[in-house]
Design a protein around this motif. Structure first.
Motif, mmCIF file in Angstrom:
data_model
loop_
_atom_site.group_PDB
_atom_site.id
_atom_site.type_symbol
_atom_site.label_atom_id
_atom_site.label_comp_id
_atom_site.label_asym_id
_atom_site.label_seq_id
_atom_site.Cartn_x
_atom_site.Cartn_y
_atom_site.Cartn_z
ATOM 1 N N ARG A 293 -14.029 88.303 5.350
ATOM 2 C CA ARG A 293 -13.510 86.934 5.352
ATOM 3 C C ARG A 293 -13.768 86.223 6.668
ATOM 4 N N TRP B 221 -6.954 83.206 -3.162
ATOM 5 C CA TRP B 221 -6.676 82.455 -1.931
ATOM 6 C C TRP B 221 -5.199 82.543 -1.566
ATOM 7 N N GLU C 80 -15.925 82.840 6.495
ATOM 8 C CA GLU C 80 -15.376 81.608 7.082
ATOM 9 C C GLU C 80 -16.330 81.065 8.135
ATOM 10 N N LEU D 159 -9.030 81.096 7.982
ATOM 11 C CA LEU D 159 -8.861 82.526 7.703
ATOM 12 C C LEU D 159 -7.391 82.857 7.466
#
Length: 210
Positions: free
Chosen positions: A57, A44, A61, A185
């Motif tokens: 991603r 992360w 998300e 994001l």
């Protein structure tokens, strides 16, 4: 003799980082669950620039909206298997039969609108190659400064840049890319650094100073 009014209890201190048994400070959401802790410690907030990585991603998300990130992270291997590794070319060619296949897959989040958005976004990602590409477009919305939160309450959930990114992606044909989702994001791929100031990961992306 009048009785003095009872003193109000002192407010509890705002939560900051939690120091784990290993002596490292992390936010509360990453302090207990081993899966979340490993994700926080190694992934992360680290830069992701390749098209497939950014598309994955964006997709995850979007699937996370309304759910916990822990739920998505536990299902990520199943998502990758179901969506052919989030290869934009492959997903862009999905048909209605693929959508029905995904709706029957108990390993992922079976939300038709989100599944269809993943297909829509793969097609939009492929079209973006004619311009700057998805990774470069997303990175172009990096702000001039990043937050410096001491407590979880100080971490923003959206910004002027995430609102602008959301608007631009929608203009480019993307779906399920609201400003809050796009801020998540931006956090996840290091465009902003919202690690708490006393977290051991602050500044780890190499993009922002600690």
């Amino acid at each position: 003799m009048t009785t003095p009014p009872a003193l109000a209890p002192a407010p509890a201190p705002a939560p900051g980082a939690v120091v784990g048994e290993d002596g490292l400070a992390r936010p509360a959401w990453a302090a207990v669950d081993p899966l979340l802790r490993a994700y926080y410690d190694h992934e992360w907030g680290m830069p992701v620039t390749d098209e497939q990585g950014v598309y994955e991603r964006v997709s995850l998300e979007a699937f996370q909206a309304g759910l916990s990130w822990a739920t998505i992270l536990r299902k990520r291997p199943a998502f990758r298997a179901a969506f052919d590794g989030f290869d934009p070319d492959v997903v862009a060619a999905y048909t209605e039969s693929d959508v029905e296949r995904l709706m029957a897959d108990a390993g992922i989040v079976r939300n038709r609108r989100k599944i269809e958005a993943a297909v829509t976004n793969a097609r939009a990602t492929v079209r973006l190659r004619q311009d700057m590409g998805l990774g470069r477009l997303v990175r172009s919305f990096r702000p001039a400064t990043t937050p410096r939160p001491r407590t979880f309450a100080e971490i923003p959930t959206r910004s002027a840049e995430s609102e602008a990114l959301s608007k631009e992606l929608r203009r480019r044909g993307f779906a399920f890319v609201g400003p809050t989702t796009m801020y998540a994001l931006m956090e996840a791929i290091g465009i902003v650094d919202t690690h708490l100031l006393d977290s051991h990961r602050r500044g780890s992306s190499g993009i922002w100073p600690s």
